[in-house]
Every structure is written in structure tokens, then in C-alpha cells.
Design a protein around this motif. Structure first.
Motif, mmCIF file in Angstrom:
data_model
loop_
_atom_site.group_PDB
_atom_site.id
_atom_site.type_symbol
_atom_site.label_atom_id
_atom_site.label_comp_id
_atom_site.label_asym_id
_atom_site.label_seq_id
_atom_site.Cartn_x
_atom_site.Cartn_y
_atom_site.Cartn_z
ATOM 1 N N UNK A 18 0.836 -1.212 0.000
ATOM 2 C CA UNK A 18 0.000 0.000 0.000
ATOM 3 C C UNK A 18 0.866 1.255 0.000
ATOM 4 N N UNK A 19 1.963 1.239 0.751
ATOM 5 C CA UNK A 19 2.857 2.407 0.789
ATOM 6 C C UNK A 19 3.484 2.649 -0.580
ATOM 7 N N UNK A 20 3.913 1.578 -1.228
ATOM 8 C CA UNK A 20 4.490 1.713 -2.569
ATOM 9 C C UNK A 20 3.445 2.198 -3.573
ATOM 10 N N UNK A 21 2.252 1.629 -3.489
ATOM 11 C CA UNK A 21 1.187 2.023 -4.415
ATOM 12 C C UNK A 21 0.793 3.480 -4.212
ATOM 13 N N UNK A 22 0.745 3.922 -2.967
ATOM 14 C CA UNK A 22 0.383 5.318 -2.694
ATOM 15 C C UNK A 22 1.370 6.270 -3.363
ATOM 16 N N UNK A 23 2.634 5.926 -3.325
ATOM 17 C CA UNK A 23 3.632 6.768 -3.985
ATOM 18 C C UNK A 23 3.513 6.714 -5.489
ATOM 19 N N UNK A 31 0.482 11.782 1.326
ATOM 20 C CA UNK A 31 1.670 12.250 2.055
ATOM 21 C C UNK A 31 1.530 12.110 3.566
ATOM 22 N N UNK A 32 0.474 12.641 4.190
ATOM 23 C CA UNK A 32 0.389 12.506 5.657
ATOM 24 C C UNK A 32 0.278 11.050 6.108
ATOM 25 N N UNK A 33 -0.364 10.233 5.303
ATOM 26 C CA UNK A 33 -0.481 8.814 5.660
ATOM 27 C C UNK A 33 0.882 8.133 5.632
ATOM 28 N N UNK A 34 1.666 8.418 4.596
ATOM 29 C CA UNK A 34 2.995 7.813 4.494
ATOM 30 C C UNK A 34 3.915 8.311 5.602
ATOM 31 N N UNK A 35 3.770 9.563 5.976
ATOM 32 C CA UNK A 35 4.581 10.086 7.082
ATOM 33 C C UNK A 35 4.261 9.360 8.384
ATOM 34 N N UNK A 36 2.989 9.014 8.584
ATOM 35 C CA UNK A 36 2.601 8.256 9.777
ATOM 36 C C UNK A 36 3.197 6.859 9.756
ATOM 37 N N UNK A 37 3.293 6.284 8.576
ATOM 38 C CA UNK A 37 3.800 4.920 8.438
ATOM 39 C C UNK A 37 5.290 4.846 8.787
ATOM 40 N N UNK A 47 10.615 1.645 5.132
ATOM 41 C CA UNK A 47 11.403 1.924 3.927
ATOM 42 C C UNK A 47 10.480 2.173 2.740
ATOM 43 N N UNK A 48 9.427 1.357 2.610
ATOM 44 C CA UNK A 48 8.470 1.536 1.513
ATOM 45 C C UNK A 48 7.765 2.888 1.620
ATOM 46 N N UNK A 49 7.447 3.300 2.835
ATOM 47 C CA UNK A 49 6.802 4.608 3.029
ATOM 48 C C UNK A 49 7.736 5.742 2.617
ATOM 49 N N UNK A 50 8.992 5.659 3.008
ATOM 50 C CA UNK A 50 9.955 6.696 2.617
ATOM 51 C C UNK A 50 10.134 6.704 1.098
ATOM 52 N N UNK A 51 10.193 5.524 0.498
ATOM 53 C CA UNK A 51 10.299 5.435 -0.965
ATOM 54 C C UNK A 51 9.072 6.076 -1.621
ATOM 55 N N UNK A 78 18.313 1.749 7.081
ATOM 56 C CA UNK A 78 17.697 1.646 5.754
ATOM 57 C C UNK A 78 16.632 2.721 5.550
ATOM 58 N N UNK A 79 15.829 2.975 6.569
ATOM 59 C CA UNK A 79 14.787 3.998 6.441
ATOM 60 C C UNK A 79 15.401 5.387 6.352
ATOM 61 N N UNK A 80 16.460 5.634 7.129
ATOM 62 C CA UNK A 80 17.128 6.939 7.066
ATOM 63 C C UNK A 80 17.699 7.180 5.672
ATOM 64 N N UNK A 81 18.316 6.158 5.088
ATOM 65 C CA UNK A 81 18.872 6.309 3.733
ATOM 66 C C UNK A 81 17.765 6.594 2.728
ATOM 67 N N UNK A 82 16.656 5.903 2.839
ATOM 68 C CA UNK A 82 15.546 6.127 1.903
ATOM 69 C C UNK A 82 14.893 7.484 2.144
ATOM 70 N N UNK A 83 14.869 7.954 3.391
ATOM 71 C CA UNK A 83 14.334 9.287 3.689
ATOM 72 C C UNK A 83 15.216 10.367 3.059
ATOM 73 N N UNK A 84 16.526 10.170 3.101
ATOM 74 C CA UNK A 84 17.454 11.111 2.456
ATOM 75 C C UNK A 84 17.195 11.135 0.951
ATOM 76 N N UNK A 85 17.037 9.966 0.350
ATOM 77 C CA UNK A 85 16.759 9.894 -1.084
ATOM 78 C C UNK A 85 15.440 10.583 -1.411
ATOM 79 N N UNK A 86 14.434 10.381 -0.569
ATOM 80 C CA UNK A 86 13.141 11.040 -0.783
ATOM 81 C C UNK A 86 13.308 12.556 -0.755
ATOM 82 N N UNK A 87 14.084 13.059 0.200
ATOM 83 C CA UNK A 87 14.316 14.504 0.275
ATOM 84 C C UNK A 87 15.011 15.014 -0.981
#
Length: 189
Positions: A18-23, A31-37, A47-51, A78-87
Motif C-alpha cells: 500500500x505504501x508503494x502504491x500510494x507513492x 503524504x500525511x499517511x505515508x509520514x505516519x507509516x 522503507x516503503x513509506x519513505x520510498x 535503511x529507512x534513514x537512507x531512503x528518507x534522504x533519497x526522498x528529500x
């Protein structure tokens, strides 16, 4: 509403998909839903939410991502790295300022080992274009750690940073092949 239910489902596979599909769908209401995830216990879901946030490229996610990278509880590696990529994918002046502050040591990341996220900042900074913290990246162009140096050179080469030319030429003589390849590609591409 369907994504909200799926992102709260008991099955982590459903939440991750669901997180991947939302993106991928690109609806900024996700956006707010993925931030909660990003607070979910399952790291694959985080990681999927950050992606997904990176796919959405919603500037409204920048400040919350900064807060998650610098606040507590710290994100896993892993989530921090994906959050950096998202930014980096979201881009803009604020992302560039944050990356520059981290690289310059003015802002600390909250991970127990911030080195992987810092490496990701170096690698992904090229995406920021004119907002990239070129001077801060240049400080890493001669780093003694090969994994840091090639990432800095990669971004500098992609940015076509004028101040990087001497560093790229010097990197053609590096002992490791990855650094030489990045330098050659940057100078000839």
C-alpha cells in the motif's frame, strides 16, 4: 480511505504494498499517511513509506522528514537512507540547506551511526541541482574513505560543479577503480 485502511492493515506485506502504491499513484493526499507509516514497527514498511514519499515529491514532506532524521526515536539505517533519497527527489532550497548543514556538521542526524545517511546525502545531492550544497560536498572530495570520496565525486560530477575539476582530475589517479571510473565519467560525459 482505501489506502488508509491498507496502511493500517495487520499484515505488513499489505502495508508495504500500500505504501508503494500510494507513492506510485501520485496522489498527494497520501503524504500525511505515508509520514505516519514511518513510525510502523516493521522496517520494510517504513522503507516503503519513505520510498513512496520520494515518488510523490511533495514538498510538504520535507520538514517532517528532517524531523525524523534529526529527532527521536531515530530511524533505522535503511529507512534513514531512503528518507534522504526522498528529500533529494523532492528537492528545493530547504532540502539543499539541510543537506549542507548535515555535511557541514551544523546539524546532527539522530541515528546511532549517522555515517550511512551522510553517505546517502553525498550520493543523492546531485538531484538538488542548483540547490545542492556544492561547497559542503567539495569538502569530501579528498576524503580518505573511498566509499565517501566516490559518492562526493559522483554528485560533483553530475552537478558539473566548476570547483570540482581539480578533484576529479586528481581522482583519475586513485587506487580504487570505482573512484577512477566516476572521475573519468564525470570529466568525459
Amino acid at each position: 480511505e482505501l489506502f488508509q485502511r491498507a496502511l493500517l492493515a495487520p499484515d505488513s506485506v499489505v502495508r508495504r504494498v500500500a505504501a508503494l502504491a500510494a507513492g506510485r499513484i501520485g496522489d498527494l493526499r497520501a503524504t500525511p499517511l505515508l509520514l505516519q507509516v514511518l513510525d510502523q514497527p516493521d522496517s520494510t514498511v517504513r522503507v516503503a513509506a519513505a520510498f513512496g514519499l520520494g515518488l510523490l515529491r511533495d514538498s510538504a514532506a520535507l520538514e517532517p522528514l528532517i524531523q525524523r532524521l534529526t529527532g527521536l526515536p531515530p530511524l533505522d539505517t535503511a529507512t534513514a537512507a531512503e528518507a534522504v533519497t526522498a528529500m533529494a527527489k523532492i528537492g528545493g532550497r530547504r532540502a539543499g540547506e539541510f543537506f549542507g548543514s548535515v555535511l557541514g556538521g551544523k546539524v546532527a542526524l539522530s541515528q546511532s551511526d549517522p555515517a550511512p545517511a551522510l553517505s546517502q546525502i553525498l550520493l543523492e545531492s546531485w538531484r538538488l541541482g542548483s540547490h545542492a550544497p556544492t561547497d559542503a560536498i567539495l569538502a569530501f572530495a579528498n576524503d580518505t574513505a573511498q566509499s565517501i570520496r566516490w559518492r562526493a565525486l559522483y554528485s560533483l560530477g553530475r552537478l558539473r560543479a566548476p570547483g570540482a575539476a581539480n578533484h576529479l582530475i586528481a581522482a583519475l589517479r586513485a587506487q580504487d577503480g570505482d573512484t577512477r571510473a566516476i572521475a573519468a565519467r564525470s570529466l568525459t560525459g
